[in-house]
Design a protein around this motif. Structure first.
Motif, PDB file in Angstrom:
ATOM      1  N   LEU A  74       5.263  17.132  19.032  1.00  0.00           N
ATOM      2  CA  LEU A  74       4.748  18.013  17.987  1.00  0.00           C
ATOM      3  C   LEU A  74       4.651  17.291  16.650  1.00  0.00           C
ATOM      4  O   LEU A  74       3.639  17.404  15.944  1.00  0.00           O
ATOM      5  N   PHE A  75       5.702  16.551  16.294  1.00  0.00           N
ATOM      6  CA  PHE A  75       5.698  15.876  15.002  1.00  0.00           C
ATOM      7  C   PHE A  75       4.692  14.727  14.966  1.00  0.00           C
ATOM      8  O   PHE A  75       4.115  14.434  13.912  1.00  0.00           O
ATOM      9  N   LEU A  76       4.458  14.097  16.103  1.00  0.00           N
ATOM     10  CA  LEU A  76       3.435  13.047  16.148  1.00  0.00           C
ATOM     11  C   LEU A  76       2.033  13.655  16.085  1.00  0.00           C
ATOM     12  O   LEU A  76       1.162  13.149  15.371  1.00  0.00           O
ATOM     13  N   LEU A  77       1.814  14.745  16.804  1.00  0.00           N
ATOM     14  CA  LEU A  77       0.522  15.429  16.724  1.00  0.00           C
ATOM     15  C   LEU A  77       0.242  15.884  15.298  1.00  0.00           C
ATOM     16  O   LEU A  77      -0.900  15.820  14.814  1.00  0.00           O
ATOM     17  N   GLN A  78       1.257  16.340  14.609  1.00  0.00           N
ATOM     18  CA  GLN A  78       1.111  16.778  13.225  1.00  0.00           C
ATOM     19  C   GLN A  78       0.568  15.656  12.342  1.00  0.00           C
ATOM     20  O   GLN A  78      -0.150  15.899  11.369  1.00  0.00           O
ATOM     21  N   ASN A  79       0.859  14.418  12.712  1.00  0.00           N
ATOM     22  CA  ASN A  79       0.443  13.264  11.930  1.00  0.00           C
ATOM     23  C   ASN A  79      -0.712  12.489  12.566  1.00  0.00           C
ATOM     24  O   ASN A  79      -0.950  11.337  12.231  1.00  0.00           O
ATOM     25  N   GLY A  80      -1.399  13.116  13.508  1.00  0.00           N
ATOM     26  CA  GLY A  80      -2.602  12.506  14.055  1.00  0.00           C
ATOM     27  C   GLY A  80      -2.377  11.550  15.204  1.00  0.00           C
ATOM     28  O   GLY A  80      -3.317  10.869  15.622  1.00  0.00           O
ATOM     29  N   ILE A  81      -1.159  11.470  15.732  1.00  0.00           N
ATOM     30  CA  ILE A  81      -0.860  10.599  16.866  1.00  0.00           C
ATOM     31  C   ILE A  81      -0.708  11.473  18.110  1.00  0.00           C
ATOM     32  O   ILE A  81       0.120  12.387  18.138  1.00  0.00           O
ATOM     33  N   ARG A  82      -1.496  11.204  19.136  1.00  0.00           N
ATOM     34  CA  ARG A  82      -1.433  11.965  20.378  1.00  0.00           C
ATOM     35  C   ARG A  82      -0.697  11.124  21.421  1.00  0.00           C
ATOM     36  O   ARG A  82      -1.246  10.180  21.983  1.00  0.00           O
ATOM     37  N   PRO A  83       0.560  11.474  21.712  1.00  0.00           N
ATOM     38  CA  PRO A  83       1.351  10.619  22.598  1.00  0.00           C
ATOM     39  C   PRO A  83       1.243  11.020  24.064  1.00  0.00           C
ATOM     40  O   PRO A  83       0.997  12.177  24.410  1.00  0.00           O
ATOM     41  N   SER A  84       1.418  10.027  24.921  1.00  0.00           N
ATOM     42  CA  SER A  84       1.724  10.276  26.330  1.00  0.00           C
ATOM     43  C   SER A  84       3.064   9.599  26.599  1.00  0.00           C
ATOM     44  O   SER A  84       3.406   8.606  25.955  1.00  0.00           O
ATOM     45  N   PHE A  85       3.834  10.135  27.545  1.00  0.00           N
ATOM     46  CA  PHE A  85       5.215   9.699  27.711  1.00  0.00           C
ATOM     47  C   PHE A  85       5.494   9.194  29.131  1.00  0.00           C
ATOM     48  O   PHE A  85       4.956   9.701  30.114  1.00  0.00           O
ATOM     49  N   TYR A  86       6.326   8.178  29.167  1.00  0.00           N
ATOM     50  CA  TYR A  86       7.012   7.769  30.391  1.00  0.00           C
ATOM     51  C   TYR A  86       8.493   8.007  30.141  1.00  0.00           C
ATOM     52  O   TYR A  86       9.020   7.636  29.090  1.00  0.00           O
ATOM     53  N   ALA A  87       9.194   8.614  31.093  1.00  0.00           N
ATOM     54  CA  ALA A  87      10.626   8.852  30.944  1.00  0.00           C
ATOM     55  C   ALA A  87      11.371   8.225  32.109  1.00  0.00           C
ATOM     56  O   ALA A  87      11.006   8.420  33.272  1.00  0.00           O
ATOM     57  N   SER A  88      12.399   7.462  31.804  1.00  0.00           N
ATOM     58  CA  SER A  88      13.229   6.890  32.865  1.00  0.00           C
ATOM     59  C   SER A  88      14.023   7.992  33.554  1.00  0.00           C
ATOM     60  O   SER A  88      14.179   9.099  33.017  1.00  0.00           O
ATOM     61  N   GLU A  89      14.514   7.706  34.729  1.00  0.00           N
ATOM     62  CA  GLU A  89      15.436   8.634  35.363  1.00  0.00           C
ATOM     63  C   GLU A  89      16.705   8.719  34.510  1.00  0.00           C
ATOM     64  O   GLU A  89      17.015   7.836  33.715  1.00  0.00           O
ATOM     65  N   TYR A  90      17.436   9.813  34.697  1.00  0.00           N
ATOM     66  CA  TYR A  90      18.631  10.032  33.887  1.00  0.00           C
ATOM     67  C   TYR A  90      19.579   8.822  33.950  1.00  0.00           C
ATOM     68  O   TYR A  90      19.977   8.371  35.019  1.00  0.00           O
TER      69      TYR A  90
END
Length: 600
Positions: free
Chosen positions: A62-78
């Protein structure tokens, strides 16, 4: 900042945060943000977590979108962050991250000192723990060559030895303090490595509220649910700064904002500032904070309904920390403040989104907010509140600090003198010649790597390819023999502008493909682009290159260079529906273009 309605902007996404409201409405907020008609900066962010990170990613988005950055994410396993880094991960390699964020907390420290342990044994324990992380950073940097953001470590939730816990080498607080010190030393000596200071955040939030044993036991959350939005917002400041999304200027009202009282009515001698009274000391503290921001390269400007003479008299008051020469532009008149904001942006050649507006009068704030919504408007009426909002909102996050940043205010003041000279000259050519401009153009060198990377992320108007680069990217280009790299410094009789122009091209056979061609807004229309292109052609000839292939990628801000290639003699070879164009230049046909800048 993207404005998405008063409720979303002021209540959910701005400091101070309504964490509960944001967590409840995050899907609605995301939907509204994604509906904005803007040109997004798409970035791939890998999150390697020592605890559960789902909600962190949701809020960070949300905070990145607010500043014009559209993120995609990779998340490691726990809790597989270390294994992903050391042994590699097919998923992570396929993802090819632009940024890697390592989310560890004090819960991820492997082994702690215990009472009675010998100092030498604790020293070895500390080095082993640091090496655990250092090896991970080294592997990630070598494999992915992208910025790495690493949390430092917050204090433990309890102190076994009470106050002695911070001074005794057996104390957990002391161990964290020393481990953080090693982390800071590493950050100071490694490129594209940034520390996310959760130790400060936890202290500001309240350590007891920051951690929640129930959430750790149930969900393996390294911090309390309510702290997550604040955590994500602060993390977004680093990412936004890396990609040039920080603000550049503070525009200030004067009366009852920079000082107490109304200079035109009360007179200069009656203004409230200085250490003599509590109210005066508050205004002085605010002025000192602004002075320190200026020293970091933030521009200060004035937007005040006042007579110019009265405004200058107030700024020359003996107790005023800030003097007229500290301001890049002073608009003291009776025009509407939204008009002054536009005039100031034009005078400094900055976009309106670069400005933060500070005024104690809610009616003036609303005028600016309504008529120039690109400007960020602070809601407050006291110097203490202004300081808090400026400091905690993350507008001026620093990830790279160069000599050019430190001298920025003086550079813009010199631009004002150049404007005065231009108005007095008979022709524009006479004006350019009268500046006595000198340029030094050379290949990328280590001392300028940070500034070059910074320019790629902050230059928007004169930027043909809009490619954003990290310092590591710039280093790779400099070290690659298949690249032609150039950066240009320029000075004139009013002062040194520093590194203001960048060009880079990749050689394929007898062609070179331009990947970077950009210039700082503070030297626009002074023919520096001509000097850079002449030198670029010289490098092509030295490398037996016959053709230069130029690329223009349109944005909402770079229309001024849409036809630049054509003006330089390129032939347009293609154009798609989005306005992306490709151009070809034949080196053998080149005629030197620079007539006014002396190359040194």
């Amino acid at each position: 900042m993207i404005h998405v309605g008063h409720i979303l902007e002021s209540e959910l996404l701005s400091y101070p945060l309504d964490s509960d409201g944001l967590l409840r409405k995050k899907k609605a907020v995301k939907r509204v943000l994604l509906e904005q008609d803007i040109q997004w900066l798409d970035k791939r962010i890998a999150v390697l977590g020592g605890s559960t990170t789902n909600d962190i990613q949701d809020c960070l988005e949300l905070f990145l979108l607010q500043n014009g950055i559209r993120p995609s994410f990779y998340a490691s396993e726990y809790n597989r962050y270390w294994e992903n880094a050391i042994f590699g991960s097919l998923g992570l390699e396929t993802f090819s991250p632009d940024i890697i964020f390592i989310h560890t907390t004090s819960r991820n420290i492997l082994r702690w000192p215990v009472p009675g342990m010998e100092p030498q044994e604790i020293d070895a324990l500390l080095q082993n723990q640091f090496e655990h992380f250092r090896a991970m950073w080294s592997q990630l940097s070598e494999r992915y060559r992208c910025p790495i953001i690493q949390n430092n470590f917050e204090r433990p939730p309890y102190r076994l030895m009470g106050n002695r816990d911070i001074s005794d080498c057996c104390g957990k607080s002391n161990f964290i303090y020393r481990l953080n010190g090693l982390l800071y030393d590493y950050a100071g000596s490694h490129t594209d490595f940034f520390v996310h200071d959760i130790d400060y955040l936890a202290a500001q939030f309240g350590l007891s509220a920051w951690q929640d044993q129930r959430y750790w036991s149930l969900y393996k959350y390294g911090l309390s649910l309510k702290a997550i939005p604040e955590f994500a917002r602060d993390l977004s400041h680093i990412i936004c700064s890396i990609y040039g999304k920080s603000k550049k200027a503070v525009t200030l009202d004067l009366d009852n904002t920079l000082w107490g009282g109304v200079v035109g009515d009360d007179g200069v001698n009656s203004l409230i500032m200085g250490p003599e009274t509590p109210a005066g000391e508050s205004f002085t503290t605010f002025q000192e904070y602004l002075r320190d921001l200026k020293q970091l390269g933030v521009l200060l400007t004035v937007n005040s309904k006042n007579e110019q003479a009265n405004a200058l008299a107030g700024l020359r008051h003996p107790s005023c920390v800030l003097k007229p020469e500290d301001f890049a532009h002073i608009a003291a008149n009776w025009l509407s403040k939204d008009v002054n904001m536009i005039d100031t942006a034009h005078a400094l050649n900055l976009g309106l989104s670069s400005f933060v507006f500070v005024d104690d009068n809610p009616a003036e704030r609303e005028i600016v907010r309504s008529h120039v919504p690109e400007v960020t408007v602070l809601d407050g009426s006291t110097p203490e509140r202004f300081l808090e909002l400026l400091d905690h909102s993350g507008f001026f996050e620093v990830t790279i600090l160069t000599k050019d940043d430190l001298a920025r205010s003086e550079m813009y003041r010199a631009n004002a003198l150049r404007t005065e000279l231009e108005q007095s000259c008979g022709s524009y050519q006479d004006y350019l010649l009268s500046l006595d401009m000198r340029a030094c153009i050379h290949s990328f060198t280590p001392v300028y790597m940070q500034r070059i990377a910074q320019l790629t992320n902050k230059s928007n108007q004169f930027n043909l390819t809009t490619k954003r680069c990290t310092e590591s990217d710039i280093q790779r280009m400099a070290q690659d023999p298949t690249y032609i790299t150039l950066c240009g410094q320029m000075e004139d009789k009013f002062g040194d502008n520093g590194v203001v122009a960048v060009a880079a091209g990749r050689i394929e056979g007898r062609r070179v493909h331009i990947e970077l061609w950009l210039m700082s807004c503070r030297v626009l229309k002074r023919d520096m682009e001509l000097a850079m292109f002449d030198r670029f052609v010289d490098e092509c000839l030295a490398q037996s290159v016959d053709e230069i292939i130029g690329y223009y990628v349109p944005t909402s801000k770079n229309s001024m260079v849409r036809e630049l290639y054509g003006q330089f003699g390129f032939d347009k070879t293609s154009e798609d529906e989005q306005g992306n164009t490709v151009w070809t230049y034949y080196v053998k046909d080149h005629i030197p273009k620079n007539k006014v800048i002396r190359i040194v």
